[in-house]
Motif scaffolding. Structure first.
Motif, PDB file in Angstrom:
ATOM      1  N   TYR A  20      -6.160  -7.593   5.926  1.00  0.00           N
ATOM      2  CA  TYR A  20      -6.722  -6.509   5.133  1.00  0.00           C
ATOM      3  C   TYR A  20      -7.685  -5.653   5.959  1.00  0.00           C
ATOM      4  CZ  TYR A  20      -5.158  -9.332   1.125  1.00  0.00           C
ATOM      5  OH  TYR A  20      -4.423 -10.058   0.226  1.00  0.00           O
ATOM      6  N   LEU A  21      -8.506  -6.314   6.781  1.00  0.00           N
ATOM      7  CA  LEU A  21      -9.538  -5.598   7.530  1.00  0.00           C
ATOM      8  C   LEU A  21      -8.985  -4.891   8.769  1.00  0.00           C
ATOM      9  CD1 LEU A  21     -12.387  -8.280   7.278  1.00  0.00           C
ATOM     10  CD2 LEU A  21     -12.273  -6.089   6.067  1.00  0.00           C
ATOM     11  N   GLU A  22      -7.941  -5.451   9.367  1.00  0.00           N
ATOM     12  CA  GLU A  22      -7.398  -4.863  10.588  1.00  0.00           C
ATOM     13  C   GLU A  22      -6.514  -3.649  10.313  1.00  0.00           C
ATOM     14  OE1 GLU A  22      -5.372  -7.960  12.603  1.00  0.00           O
ATOM     15  OE2 GLU A  22      -7.209  -9.004  13.253  1.00  0.00           O
ATOM     16  N   ASN A  23      -5.995  -3.542   9.103  1.00  0.00           N
ATOM     17  CA  ASN A  23      -5.127  -2.418   8.761  1.00  0.00           C
ATOM     18  C   ASN A  23      -5.892  -1.399   7.920  1.00  0.00           C
ATOM     19  OD1 ASN A  23      -2.239  -3.248   9.716  1.00  0.00           O
ATOM     20  ND2 ASN A  23      -3.094  -5.089   8.774  1.00  0.00           N
ATOM     21  N   ASP A  24      -5.249  -0.310   7.640  1.00  0.00           N
ATOM     22  CA  ASP A  24      -5.920   0.798   6.958  1.00  0.00           C
ATOM     23  C   ASP A  24      -5.711   0.776   5.451  1.00  0.00           C
ATOM     24  OD1 ASP A  24      -6.868   1.787   9.369  1.00  0.00           O
ATOM     25  OD2 ASP A  24      -5.031   2.938   9.727  1.00  0.00           O
ATOM     26  N   TYR A  25      -5.534  -0.420   4.865  1.00  0.00           N
ATOM     27  CA  TYR A  25      -5.387  -0.477   3.417  1.00  0.00           C
ATOM     28  C   TYR A  25      -6.713  -0.156   2.742  1.00  0.00           C
ATOM     29  CZ  TYR A  25      -1.605  -3.558   5.021  1.00  0.00           C
ATOM     30  OH  TYR A  25      -0.532  -4.097   5.673  1.00  0.00           O
ATOM     31  N   PRO A  26      -6.688   0.685   1.719  1.00  0.00           N
ATOM     32  CA  PRO A  26      -7.909   0.846   0.912  1.00  0.00           C
ATOM     33  C   PRO A  26      -8.185  -0.467   0.178  1.00  0.00           C
ATOM     34  CG  PRO A  26      -6.350   2.651   0.531  1.00  0.00           C
ATOM     35  CD  PRO A  26      -5.612   1.598   1.294  1.00  0.00           C
ATOM     36  N   ILE A  27      -9.289  -1.107   0.480  1.00  0.00           N
ATOM     37  CA  ILE A  27      -9.601  -2.400  -0.113  1.00  0.00           C
ATOM     38  C   ILE A  27     -10.041  -2.202  -1.559  1.00  0.00           C
ATOM     39  CG2 ILE A  27     -10.918  -4.538   0.088  1.00  0.00           C
ATOM     40  CD1 ILE A  27      -9.047  -4.004   2.421  1.00  0.00           C
ATOM     41  N   PHE A  31       4.128  -2.619   0.737  1.00  0.00           N
ATOM     42  CA  PHE A  31       5.257  -3.428   1.187  1.00  0.00           C
ATOM     43  C   PHE A  31       5.014  -4.041   2.570  1.00  0.00           C
ATOM     44  CE2 PHE A  31       7.751  -1.029  -2.013  1.00  0.00           C
ATOM     45  CZ  PHE A  31       8.381  -2.110  -2.626  1.00  0.00           C
ATOM     46  N   ASP A  32       4.151  -3.411   3.383  1.00  0.00           N
ATOM     47  CA  ASP A  32       3.910  -3.957   4.722  1.00  0.00           C
ATOM     48  C   ASP A  32       2.725  -4.908   4.761  1.00  0.00           C
ATOM     49  OD1 ASP A  32       2.068  -1.972   4.204  1.00  0.00           O
ATOM     50  OD2 ASP A  32       2.087  -1.146   6.233  1.00  0.00           O
ATOM     51  N   LEU A  33       2.201  -5.257   3.592  1.00  0.00           N
ATOM     52  CA  LEU A  33       1.124  -6.247   3.520  1.00  0.00           C
ATOM     53  C   LEU A  33       1.643  -7.576   4.062  1.00  0.00           C
ATOM     54  CD1 LEU A  33      -1.768  -6.011   2.305  1.00  0.00           C
ATOM     55  CD2 LEU A  33      -0.877  -7.204   0.295  1.00  0.00           C
ATOM     56  N   HIS A  34       0.818  -8.293   4.794  1.00  0.00           N
ATOM     57  CA  HIS A  34       1.263  -9.527   5.430  1.00  0.00           C
ATOM     58  C   HIS A  34       1.116 -10.736   4.510  1.00  0.00           C
ATOM     59  CE1 HIS A  34       0.752  -7.857   9.786  1.00  0.00           C
ATOM     60  NE2 HIS A  34       1.874  -7.488   9.217  1.00  0.00           N
ATOM     61  N   VAL A  35       2.104 -11.618   4.591  1.00  0.00           N
ATOM     62  CA  VAL A  35       2.101 -12.880   3.852  1.00  0.00           C
ATOM     63  C   VAL A  35       2.038 -14.010   4.870  1.00  0.00           C
ATOM     64  CG1 VAL A  35       3.398 -14.376   2.295  1.00  0.00           C
ATOM     65  CG2 VAL A  35       3.481 -11.887   2.003  1.00  0.00           C
ATOM     66  N   PRO A  36       1.033 -14.907   4.798  1.00  0.00           N
ATOM     67  CA  PRO A  36       0.971 -16.040   5.736  1.00  0.00           C
ATOM     68  C   PRO A  36       2.139 -16.996   5.517  1.00  0.00           C
ATOM     69  CG  PRO A  36      -1.142 -15.692   4.647  1.00  0.00           C
ATOM     70  CD  PRO A  36      -0.143 -14.857   3.912  1.00  0.00           C
ATOM     71  N   VAL A  51       2.803 -14.528  10.203  1.00  0.00           N
ATOM     72  CA  VAL A  51       2.855 -13.653   9.034  1.00  0.00           C
ATOM     73  C   VAL A  51       4.196 -12.920   8.992  1.00  0.00           C
ATOM     74  CG1 VAL A  51       0.361 -13.297   8.867  1.00  0.00           C
ATOM     75  CG2 VAL A  51       1.742 -11.765  10.292  1.00  0.00           C
ATOM     76  N   ILE A  52       4.618 -12.583   7.782  1.00  0.00           N
ATOM     77  CA  ILE A  52       5.743 -11.679   7.571  1.00  0.00           C
ATOM     78  C   ILE A  52       5.285 -10.656   6.537  1.00  0.00           C
ATOM     79  CG2 ILE A  52       7.559 -13.334   8.134  1.00  0.00           C
ATOM     80  CD1 ILE A  52       7.941 -13.805   5.151  1.00  0.00           C
ATOM     81  N   SER A  53       5.963  -9.531   6.481  1.00  0.00           N
ATOM     82  CA  SER A  53       5.593  -8.523   5.489  1.00  0.00           C
ATOM     83  C   SER A  53       5.995  -8.996   4.100  1.00  0.00           C
ATOM     84  CB  SER A  53       6.261  -7.188   5.814  1.00  0.00           C
ATOM     85  OG  SER A  53       7.654  -7.268   5.588  1.00  0.00           O
ATOM     86  N   ILE A  54       5.309  -8.482   3.108  1.00  0.00           N
ATOM     87  CA  ILE A  54       5.632  -8.864   1.733  1.00  0.00           C
ATOM     88  C   ILE A  54       7.042  -8.393   1.368  1.00  0.00           C
ATOM     89  CG2 ILE A  54       4.713  -6.799   0.587  1.00  0.00           C
ATOM     90  CD1 ILE A  54       3.477  -8.667  -1.495  1.00  0.00           C
ATOM     91  N   ALA A  55       7.492  -7.282   1.968  1.00  0.00           N
ATOM     92  CA  ALA A  55       8.854  -6.806   1.732  1.00  0.00           C
ATOM     93  C   ALA A  55       9.875  -7.810   2.263  1.00  0.00           C
ATOM     94  CB  ALA A  55       9.060  -5.446   2.397  1.00  0.00           C
ATOM     95  N   THR A  56       9.607  -8.374   3.443  1.00  0.00           N
ATOM     96  CA  THR A  56      10.500  -9.385   4.018  1.00  0.00           C
ATOM     97  C   THR A  56      10.539 -10.632   3.161  1.00  0.00           C
ATOM     98  OG1 THR A  56      10.070  -8.557   6.254  1.00  0.00           O
ATOM     99  CG2 THR A  56      10.981 -10.775   6.064  1.00  0.00           C
ATOM    100  N   PHE A  57       9.364 -11.060   2.709  1.00  0.00           N
ATOM    101  CA  PHE A  57       9.303 -12.258   1.868  1.00  0.00           C
ATOM    102  C   PHE A  57      10.097 -12.065   0.586  1.00  0.00           C
ATOM    103  CE2 PHE A  57       7.410 -14.359  -1.798  1.00  0.00           C
ATOM    104  CZ  PHE A  57       7.529 -15.691  -1.417  1.00  0.00           C
ATOM    105  N   ILE A  58       9.868 -10.948  -0.102  1.00  0.00           N
ATOM    106  CA  ILE A  58      10.566 -10.703  -1.359  1.00  0.00           C
ATOM    107  C   ILE A  58      12.070 -10.548  -1.111  1.00  0.00           C
ATOM    108  CG2 ILE A  58      10.841  -9.050  -3.249  1.00  0.00           C
ATOM    109  CD1 ILE A  58       7.844  -8.486  -3.056  1.00  0.00           C
TER     110      ILE A  58
END
Length: 402
Positions: free
Chosen positions: A154-161, A255-260, A275-282
């Motif tokens: 969350y902190l390393e990427n530019d997502y609005p927290i 969709f590019d949020l990481h899933v451990p 990690v994989i992206s949430i899109a990959t996981f789904i």
């Protein structure tokens, strides 16, 4: 004729007086989950401002008392600089409280991540975590590693927290958690319910149906296909509605949020995670769902031929679905002398296969996504062979015979 019969079966399933109340009940459960349970769910990371205020008030009183007594140095017996440590924790917690109340979640998350960094004992020493687990220390360390990986992403990427993002309540994160927990088992139970009566319901109209100009095996295939399409439609609608309801409350997510995910079983340190992206996981999880849906529908066809009672079929199929939960434990690594990864029931909860959670729970490395697809396909092939044989032994005349 095939298309007409398929449409006929689909409409019967859609209009079933047995299915409609069940779907309404599932809709109530879904809305309760999305509007009540999930928004109010508490975890280790849930923040309680009132408790922090009480803590700061108590700490402030203690600090003033120490200043009045002159006890601001190091305690001789313990060697601990308690006054300086209290001042540090007061400033840190006050800053976190201010950030939380101002809804400055980026700063709040930065401070929380700083607090947890190198402080694994906050999780591993918490007696309230995994109190019923046979391996609480292992599970607490696992949760700590996953939490740190999420926060760093969350902190390393530019997502609005946002509040929803931080506590995994956005639409996509809610779908991810649903698939990672018991969501797929819930989906498969719905499929078992829908398909448990697709043969027994026809016994009321045996005179009409025995004269259908279709082979018995083709009828079974068309019944399976209609239930398969109906089940996937209901599943898709439920998941989409759930994501929309959560998105309206906490945002859609990314969709590019990481899933451990767990990639190793060595020292249970950060090196065992990726990690994989949430899109990959789904996407990977959705590859397994149609296979599981088809598997249980065809299994219910076999059970329906043999048992001829929808409620017995529902019971037996449900027991098969929860077989892994009923008879396997976290120390079960072999069945009948064979590695447990060769048995299909391990892959029913497919979301735990994609993220490596099943490997973590059993402390193995043999349960993989690719093997899961292969095992499920082989299982379907075996079920298809059994169904073909059963359809020859229990033919149309014998099945409808009173």
């Amino acid at each position: 004729m095939n298309r007409t019969y398929l449409k006929h079966e689909f409409l019967i399933t859609t209009r079933s007086k047995r299915n409609i109340p069940f779907i309404l009940f599932m809709a109530v459960l879904l809305l309760s989950y999305c509007l009540i349970l999930l928004p109010n769910k508490e975890t280790k990371e849930t923040y309680y401002p009132e408790e922090v205020r009480d803590y700061l008030t108590t700490l402030e009183v203690e600090q003033k008392f120490r200043e009045e007594k002159g006890n601001t140095g190091i305690i001789i017996f313990t060697g601990q600089p308690v006054y300086a440590m209290n001042a540090y924790y007061y400033k840190l917690n006050h800053a976190m409280l201010t950030a939380y109340e101002d809804k400055n979640y980026t700063r709040f998350l930065y401070l929380r991540n700083f607090t947890l960094l190198g402080n694994e004992r906050e999780y591993t020493a918490d007696p309230n975590l995994f109190t019923l687990s046979p391996f609480p220390g292992k599970d607490r360390a696992h949760l700590y590693q996953q939490t740190m990986m999420r926060y760093e992403d969350y902190l390393e990427n530019d997502y609005p927290i946002t509040y929803g993002l931080m506590y995994e309540k956005t639409g996509l994160q809610a779908l991810q958690k649903f698939l990672q927990t018991n969501g797929i088992l819930f989906i498969l139970f719905c499929v078992i319910y829908f398909s448990s009566d697709i043969l027994s319901r026809d016994r009321k109209y045996q005179t009409v149906l025995q004269g259908m100009p279709l082979s018995w095996y083709r009828q079974l295939n068309l019944k399976s296909l209609s239930t398969f399409l109906y089940s996937l439609l209901i599943i898709a609608v439920m998941l989409v509605v759930g994501v929309i309801v959560m998105s309206l409350q906490f945002g859609f997510g990314y969709f590019d949020l990481h899933v451990p995910i767990m990639i190793g079983q060595q020292l249970f340190t950060a090196e065992d995670y990726d990690v994989i992206s949430i899109a990959t996981f789904i996407g990977k999880t959705f590859m397994g769902i149609p296979l599981l849906v088809f598997l249980f529908i065809r299994l219910n066809i076999i059970l329906g031929l043999i048992l001829k009672n929808e409620w017995v079929v529902l019971l037996v199929s449900s027991l098969i679905l929860f077989l892994d939960r009923l008879f396997a434990t976290r120390t079960t690594r072999e069945l009948f002398g064979q590695d447990i990864s060769f048995f299909p029931q391990i892959y029913f909860d497919f979301g735990k296969i994609v993220d490596g959670e099943k490997n973590f729970l059993l402390n193995v490395e043999t349960i993989t996504f690719a093997k899961g697809l292969v095992v499920l396909l082989v299982t379907i092939a075996v079920i298809e062979a059994l169904l073909f044989i059963c359809s020859r032994i229990i033919n149309k005349r014998r099945f409808y015979k009173a």
